[in-house]
Design a protein around this motif. Sequence first.
Motif, PDB file in Angstrom:
ATOM      1  N   LEU A  81       1.908  -3.384  -8.722  1.00  0.00           N
ATOM      2  CA  LEU A  81       1.596  -2.112  -8.072  1.00  0.00           C
ATOM      3  C   LEU A  81       1.717  -0.952  -9.054  1.00  0.00           C
ATOM      4  CD1 LEU A  81       0.992  -0.420  -5.541  1.00  0.00           C
ATOM      5  CD2 LEU A  81       3.432  -0.538  -4.974  1.00  0.00           C
ATOM      6  N   TYR A  82       2.755  -0.965  -9.868  1.00  0.00           N
ATOM      7  CA  TYR A  82       2.950   0.086 -10.864  1.00  0.00           C
ATOM      8  C   TYR A  82       1.825   0.071 -11.900  1.00  0.00           C
ATOM      9  CZ  TYR A  82       5.281   3.019 -14.353  1.00  0.00           C
ATOM     10  OH  TYR A  82       5.586   4.011 -15.245  1.00  0.00           O
ATOM     11  N   ALA A  83       1.411  -1.139 -12.301  1.00  0.00           N
ATOM     12  CA  ALA A  83       0.322  -1.267 -13.273  1.00  0.00           C
ATOM     13  C   ALA A  83      -0.988  -0.724 -12.710  1.00  0.00           C
ATOM     14  CB  ALA A  83       0.161  -2.733 -13.679  1.00  0.00           C
ATOM     15  N   CYS A  84      -1.208  -0.950 -11.412  1.00  0.00           N
ATOM     16  CA  CYS A  84      -2.408  -0.416 -10.772  1.00  0.00           C
ATOM     17  C   CYS A  84      -2.432   1.110 -10.836  1.00  0.00           C
ATOM     18  CB  CYS A  84      -2.487  -0.874  -9.313  1.00  0.00           C
ATOM     19  SG  CYS A  84      -2.900  -2.620  -9.108  1.00  0.00           S
ATOM     20  N   VAL A  95      -3.431   2.518 -14.329  1.00  0.00           N
ATOM     21  CA  VAL A  95      -4.852   2.524 -14.710  1.00  0.00           C
ATOM     22  C   VAL A  95      -5.746   3.160 -13.641  1.00  0.00           C
ATOM     23  CG1 VAL A  95      -4.586   0.518 -16.212  1.00  0.00           C
ATOM     24  CG2 VAL A  95      -5.198   0.170 -13.818  1.00  0.00           C
ATOM     25  N   GLY A  96      -5.125   3.722 -12.618  1.00  0.00           N
ATOM     26  CA  GLY A  96      -5.904   4.449 -11.622  1.00  0.00           C
ATOM     27  C   GLY A  96      -6.602   3.591 -10.594  1.00  0.00           C
ATOM     28  N   ILE A  97      -6.081   2.395 -10.322  1.00  0.00           N
ATOM     29  CA  ILE A  97      -6.657   1.519  -9.300  1.00  0.00           C
ATOM     30  C   ILE A  97      -5.965   1.787  -7.967  1.00  0.00           C
ATOM     31  CG2 ILE A  97      -6.924  -0.884  -8.547  1.00  0.00           C
ATOM     32  CD1 ILE A  97      -8.735  -0.242 -10.837  1.00  0.00           C
ATOM     33  N   LYS A  98      -6.759   1.994  -6.917  1.00  0.00           N
ATOM     34  CA  LYS A  98      -6.189   2.306  -5.608  1.00  0.00           C
ATOM     35  C   LYS A  98      -5.783   1.034  -4.863  1.00  0.00           C
ATOM     36  CE  LYS A  98      -8.944   6.538  -5.044  1.00  0.00           C
ATOM     37  NZ  LYS A  98      -9.989   7.208  -4.220  1.00  0.00           N
ATOM     38  N   VAL A  99      -4.555   1.051  -4.330  1.00  0.00           N
ATOM     39  CA  VAL A  99      -4.020  -0.066  -3.535  1.00  0.00           C
ATOM     40  C   VAL A  99      -3.807   0.447  -2.107  1.00  0.00           C
ATOM     41  CG1 VAL A  99      -2.070  -1.653  -3.262  1.00  0.00           C
ATOM     42  CG2 VAL A  99      -2.854  -1.030  -5.562  1.00  0.00           C
ATOM     43  N   ILE A 150      -2.145  -6.524  -2.815  1.00  0.00           N
ATOM     44  CA  ILE A 150      -0.986  -7.152  -3.471  1.00  0.00           C
ATOM     45  C   ILE A 150      -0.046  -7.707  -2.410  1.00  0.00           C
ATOM     46  CG2 ILE A 150       0.988  -6.811  -5.022  1.00  0.00           C
ATOM     47  CD1 ILE A 150      -0.489  -4.266  -6.053  1.00  0.00           C
ATOM     48  N   CYS A 151       0.421  -8.948  -2.640  1.00  0.00           N
ATOM     49  CA  CYS A 151       1.402  -9.555  -1.739  1.00  0.00           C
ATOM     50  C   CYS A 151       2.530 -10.172  -2.557  1.00  0.00           C
ATOM     51  CB  CYS A 151       0.753 -10.624  -0.854  1.00  0.00           C
ATOM     52  SG  CYS A 151       1.896 -11.405   0.309  1.00  0.00           S
ATOM     53  N   GLY A 152       3.756  -9.951  -2.140  1.00  0.00           N
ATOM     54  CA  GLY A 152       4.918 -10.528  -2.814  1.00  0.00           C
ATOM     55  C   GLY A 152       5.549 -11.643  -2.008  1.00  0.00           C
ATOM     56  N   PHE A 153       6.796 -11.971  -2.355  1.00  0.00           N
ATOM     57  CA  PHE A 153       7.503 -13.057  -1.672  1.00  0.00           C
ATOM     58  C   PHE A 153       9.005 -12.767  -1.763  1.00  0.00           C
ATOM     59  CE2 PHE A 153       8.534 -17.143  -0.122  1.00  0.00           C
ATOM     60  CZ  PHE A 153       7.378 -17.871   0.163  1.00  0.00           C
ATOM     61  N   THR A 154       9.636 -12.425  -0.663  1.00  0.00           N
ATOM     62  CA  THR A 154      11.091 -12.234  -0.530  1.00  0.00           C
ATOM     63  C   THR A 154      11.382 -11.355   0.671  1.00  0.00           C
ATOM     64  OG1 THR A 154      11.590 -12.391  -2.918  1.00  0.00           O
ATOM     65  CG2 THR A 154      13.284 -11.458  -1.505  1.00  0.00           C
ATOM     66  N   ASP A 155      10.856 -10.134   0.659  1.00  0.00           N
ATOM     67  CA  ASP A 155      11.112  -9.087   1.638  1.00  0.00           C
ATOM     68  C   ASP A 155      12.531  -8.542   1.504  1.00  0.00           C
ATOM     69  OD1 ASP A 155      10.372  -7.274   3.594  1.00  0.00           O
ATOM     70  OD2 ASP A 155      11.296  -8.472   5.173  1.00  0.00           O
TER      71      ASP A 155
END
Length: 334
Positions: free
Chosen positions: A258-261, A264-268, A274-279
């Motif tokens: 998410l930080y990398a997006c 470089v100016g990519i909208k999330v 993006i999906c993670g695993f833990t919560d």
Amino acid sequence: MNKPQITIKDIARALKVSPSTVSRALKDNPDISQETRDLVHAYANKHNYKPNVQAVNLRAGRSNTIGVIVPQMVHHFFSCVLSGIEQAASEAGYNVLVAQSNESYEQEVKIIHSFLAARVCGVIASLAKNTSHYEHYQELLDNNIPIVFYDRICTGLNTERVVVDDYAGSLAAVEYMIQTGCKRIFFYGSAPHLEITKNRRNGYLDAMKKYHIPVDDSMIKLCDTRERAIAITPDLLESEERPDGFFAINDETAAGILYACKLVGIKVPDEVSICGFTDGAIAQNTDPKLTTVEQHGEEVGKSAFSILANKLEGEEKRSNKIVRTNLIIRGTTK
């Protein structure tokens, strides 16, 4: 003022039977009649009888301390597992000796030797990322010390284990990303020999296969930290065949993506999901908040202790547990 805990002798005196009869009845020994067993259990429950674990262990020549190995204390999932273990152990009268491997095989070996020196009665452990030899754990088994592995398990030893349903969690997450428009999803995984990596990768691959989306080697990366994700993701996002989705093996890695997006100016999630695993706390403190797979760490910890306690009480049957996951949809997916 709290009432003193009743003992086996107190129960025996009240029911006019011998202490040995009470002891065997509490263990449901078939030599004791069902009527007597029911009577003893009813009296014990009514008067809140708790077994004296320390006395039992003293007679058996063992301590009432279990050893717990945590790969990283700062990881939300592992801290939740530890919380579950400590709560269940405390209620059962066991002490907990906690050690952190810090993802080091060498440190893990030292910890096992320290557990042996401390005469722990059992061990609950999750493997360090680079552990691929298991002689130190075999040494525990050779000394009749039972082991329950959790999360990162060892399939090479005949031990009990508690895992989350990594495959189903990954399958559900990637399938949701596909259904919401993603067609080129990258998988960021951990060390390939770890079972959690295999299972989460297989869930990812089967979801992609189900929707007839091709996957090549360039779409599967060895990346399981925030720092690594920040280092490798910008170039991928600026390539001609850039991904429109990322499924990460943990929330730290997802947060790095998410930080990398943003760099470089990519909208999330408009351009990339993006999906993670833990919560854990990370998932709820990013902007936008992370979509992720919830692992239920406390349940894992309580289950691991329950299985170990049963082994210490003489349970011979193998007992493994799979804890179900669930997808938490937030702001990093459509």
